[in-house]
Scaffold this motif. Structure first.
Motif, PDB file in Angstrom:
ATOM      1  N   PRO A  56       0.829  -1.204   0.000  1.00  0.00           N
ATOM      2  CA  PRO A  56       0.000   0.000   0.000  1.00  0.00           C
ATOM      3  C   PRO A  56       0.862   1.251   0.000  1.00  0.00           C
ATOM      4  N   ALA A  57       0.300   2.343  -0.472  1.00  0.00           N
ATOM      5  CA  ALA A  57       1.061   3.589  -0.537  1.00  0.00           C
ATOM      6  C   ALA A  57       1.579   4.010   0.825  1.00  0.00           C
ATOM      7  N   ASP A  58       0.822   3.742   1.883  1.00  0.00           N
ATOM      8  CA  ASP A  58       1.254   4.195   3.205  1.00  0.00           C
ATOM      9  C   ASP A  58       2.278   3.272   3.859  1.00  0.00           C
ATOM     10  N   ALA A  59       2.778   2.272   3.112  1.00  0.00           N
ATOM     11  CA  ALA A  59       3.928   1.498   3.582  1.00  0.00           C
ATOM     12  C   ALA A  59       5.233   2.251   3.375  1.00  0.00           C
ATOM     13  N   ILE A  60       5.177   3.340   2.598  1.00  0.00           N
ATOM     14  CA  ILE A  60       6.383   4.085   2.276  1.00  0.00           C
ATOM     15  C   ILE A  60       6.957   4.738   3.530  1.00  0.00           C
ATOM     16  N   ALA A  61       8.288   4.752   3.632  1.00  0.00           N
ATOM     17  CA  ALA A  61       8.976   5.352   4.783  1.00  0.00           C
ATOM     18  C   ALA A  61      10.096   6.233   4.249  1.00  0.00           C
ATOM     19  N   PRO A  62       9.785   7.461   3.803  1.00  0.00           N
ATOM     20  CA  PRO A  62      10.786   8.294   3.140  1.00  0.00           C
ATOM     21  C   PRO A  62      11.744   8.971   4.104  1.00  0.00           C
ATOM     22  N   LEU A  63      13.030   8.861   3.813  1.00  0.00           N
ATOM     23  CA  LEU A  63      14.090   9.587   4.520  1.00  0.00           C
ATOM     24  C   LEU A  63      14.019   9.402   6.034  1.00  0.00           C
ATOM     25  N   MET A  64      13.592   8.249   6.498  1.00  0.00           N
ATOM     26  CA  MET A  64      13.507   8.003   7.938  1.00  0.00           C
ATOM     27  C   MET A  64      14.855   7.515   8.461  1.00  0.00           C
ATOM     28  N   SER A  65      15.364   8.136   9.512  1.00  0.00           N
ATOM     29  CA  SER A  65      16.621   7.698  10.112  1.00  0.00           C
ATOM     30  C   SER A  65      16.414   6.514  11.033  1.00  0.00           C
ATOM     31  N   GLN A  66      15.182   6.326  11.500  1.00  0.00           N
ATOM     32  CA  GLN A  66      14.827   5.186  12.334  1.00  0.00           C
ATOM     33  C   GLN A  66      13.554   4.555  11.795  1.00  0.00           C
ATOM     34  N   VAL A  67      13.571   3.255  11.629  1.00  0.00           N
ATOM     35  CA  VAL A  67      12.411   2.507  11.139  1.00  0.00           C
ATOM     36  C   VAL A  67      12.031   1.498  12.204  1.00  0.00           C
ATOM     37  N   PRO A  68      10.765   1.436  12.592  1.00  0.00           N
ATOM     38  CA  PRO A  68      10.375   0.492  13.641  1.00  0.00           C
ATOM     39  C   PRO A  68      10.422  -0.957  13.166  1.00  0.00           C
ATOM     40  N   TYR A  69      10.977  -1.810  14.040  1.00  0.00           N
ATOM     41  CA  TYR A  69      10.941  -3.247  13.768  1.00  0.00           C
ATOM     42  C   TYR A  69       9.482  -3.690  13.862  1.00  0.00           C
ATOM     43  N   PRO A  70       8.961  -4.393  12.854  1.00  0.00           N
ATOM     44  CA  PRO A  70       7.526  -4.693  12.843  1.00  0.00           C
ATOM     45  C   PRO A  70       7.149  -5.799  13.834  1.00  0.00           C
ATOM     46  N   PRO A  71       5.896  -5.831  14.250  1.00  0.00           N
ATOM     47  CA  PRO A  71       5.440  -6.873  15.164  1.00  0.00           C
ATOM     48  C   PRO A  71       5.242  -8.212  14.453  1.00  0.00           C
ATOM     49  N   ARG A  72       5.093  -9.244  15.239  1.00  0.00           N
ATOM     50  CA  ARG A  72       4.696 -10.586  14.793  1.00  0.00           C
ATOM     51  C   ARG A  72       5.703 -11.240  13.848  1.00  0.00           C
ATOM     52  N   GLY A 213      22.310   1.635   2.154  1.00  0.00           N
ATOM     53  CA  GLY A 213      22.306   1.121   0.793  1.00  0.00           C
ATOM     54  C   GLY A 213      22.461   2.223  -0.219  1.00  0.00           C
ATOM     55  N   GLU A 214      22.842   1.846  -1.420  1.00  0.00           N
ATOM     56  CA  GLU A 214      23.067   2.842  -2.466  1.00  0.00           C
ATOM     57  C   GLU A 214      22.879   2.208  -3.835  1.00  0.00           C
ATOM     58  N   VAL A 215      22.414   3.018  -4.766  1.00  0.00           N
ATOM     59  CA  VAL A 215      22.451   2.686  -6.184  1.00  0.00           C
ATOM     60  C   VAL A 215      23.289   3.774  -6.843  1.00  0.00           C
ATOM     61  N   ASP A 216      24.415   3.401  -7.410  1.00  0.00           N
ATOM     62  CA  ASP A 216      25.307   4.389  -8.029  1.00  0.00           C
ATOM     63  C   ASP A 216      24.542   5.218  -9.052  1.00  0.00           C
ATOM     64  N   GLY A 217      24.684   6.524  -8.959  1.00  0.00           N
ATOM     65  CA  GLY A 217      24.045   7.417  -9.900  1.00  0.00           C
ATOM     66  C   GLY A 217      22.628   7.793  -9.563  1.00  0.00           C
ATOM     67  N   VAL A 218      22.079   7.204  -8.483  1.00  0.00           N
ATOM     68  CA  VAL A 218      20.700   7.491  -8.083  1.00  0.00           C
ATOM     69  C   VAL A 218      20.647   8.098  -6.692  1.00  0.00           C
ATOM     70  N   GLY A 219      21.310   7.472  -5.728  1.00  0.00           N
ATOM     71  CA  GLY A 219      21.269   8.004  -4.372  1.00  0.00           C
ATOM     72  C   GLY A 219      21.559   6.937  -3.354  1.00  0.00           C
ATOM     73  N   ALA A 220      21.320   7.285  -2.090  1.00  0.00           N
ATOM     74  CA  ALA A 220      21.620   6.404  -0.982  1.00  0.00           C
ATOM     75  C   ALA A 220      20.583   6.598   0.115  1.00  0.00           C
ATOM     76  N   LEU A 221      20.499   5.637   1.009  1.00  0.00           N
ATOM     77  CA  LEU A 221      19.660   5.775   2.189  1.00  0.00           C
ATOM     78  C   LEU A 221      20.324   5.038   3.346  1.00  0.00           C
ATOM     79  N   ALA A 222      19.960   5.423   4.551  1.00  0.00           N
ATOM     80  CA  ALA A 222      20.513   4.779   5.745  1.00  0.00           C
ATOM     81  C   ALA A 222      19.481   4.927   6.860  1.00  0.00           C
ATOM     82  N   PHE A 223      19.322   3.867   7.644  1.00  0.00           N
ATOM     83  CA  PHE A 223      18.398   3.911   8.763  1.00  0.00           C
ATOM     84  C   PHE A 223      18.764   2.825   9.762  1.00  0.00           C
ATOM     85  N   SER A 224      18.295   3.011  10.976  1.00  0.00           N
ATOM     86  CA  SER A 224      18.470   1.982  12.009  1.00  0.00           C
ATOM     87  C   SER A 224      17.103   1.379  12.332  1.00  0.00           C
ATOM     88  N   LEU A 225      17.112   0.137  12.751  1.00  0.00           N
ATOM     89  CA  LEU A 225      15.891  -0.550  13.165  1.00  0.00           C
ATOM     90  C   LEU A 225      15.724  -0.359  14.674  1.00  0.00           C
TER      91      LEU A 225
END
Length: 226
Positions: A56-72, A213-225
């Protein structure tokens, strides 16, 4: 007659690199097993075609430095991916016309509750619980297509240790082919994101892990769980 006052819906969106603009997200489509080595590590046959699933669209997590570990889940996996953002769409798009519909590209991670996905597969059930949960699609800012190149490496590290590495050119289906195939199944439109598959090396992560993670020529992202 009873009436209800609902809050207005929040439109999920992703920042556009180098501007104050945002990209409103309509839908997230994902390509499964689009790198041969990953398909092999997941038990697929080289003759199996890639396939699509959705978040779903609301699964997106843009530019988040911290992402919650999911339940279950006790088996959460990372999957680094090149993401395509569409500015227009349609049905039955020709391969030669597919790139005309691209707004830009981003780096995404498809987080997967592998234990729930595996249990669903075993029973022939849908995968939503394993793939389509909250914050399951961390993503970088979108780089406009005219400023992006992606003929190089795609990689992911966990706590500084390399887990996944490959080349975007290793994809079984390239980006125009993916868009064309998806448009045979759905009428694509502006705001659609397509996660294009992941190279080999997917593995489990736990709370406290630092993912980059990174894709050369596109960008990078980083986050902690967390």
């Amino acid at each position: 007659m009873t009436t209800f006052a609902f809050p207005p819906p929040i439109q999920p969106s992703v920042p556009v690199e180098g501007s104050e603009a945002v990209f409103p997200v309509r839908r997230i489509l994902c390509v499964g097993r689009n790198y041969a080595a990953h398909r092999a590590e997941m038990g697929g046959d080289e003759r199996d075609p890639p396939f699509f699933f959705a978040k779903p669209a609301d699964a997106i997590a843009p530019l988040m430095s911290q992402v919650p570990y999911p339940p279950r889940t006790a088996d959460l996996h990372h999957e680094i991916e090149l993401v395509v953002a569409l500015k227009s769409g349609g049905a039955d798009i020709a391969v030669d016309d597919a790139l005309d519909h691209v707004f830009g590209y981003a780096v995404g991670v498809d987080l997967t509750r592998r234990d729930l996905q595996g249990a669903a597969k075993a029973k022939g059930h849908p995968w939503e619980a394993g793939k389509a949960f909250d914050f399951s699609a961390p993503i970088s800012a979108i780089r406009p297509a005219a400023e992006a190149t992606f003929d190089g490496a795609i990689w992911l590290t966990v706590n500084g240790v390399q887990r996944q590495t490959g080349l975007v050119s290793d994809m079984i289906w390239n980006i125009p082919e993916i868009i064309a195939e998806a448009s045979k199944l759905w009428t694509l439109a502006a705001g659609d994101l397509i996660f294009t598959g992941t190279p080999e090396g997917v593995a489990a992560v736990v709370r406290g892990d630092e993912i980059a993670g990174e894709v050369d020529g596109v960008g990078a992202l980083a986050f902690s769980l967390v």
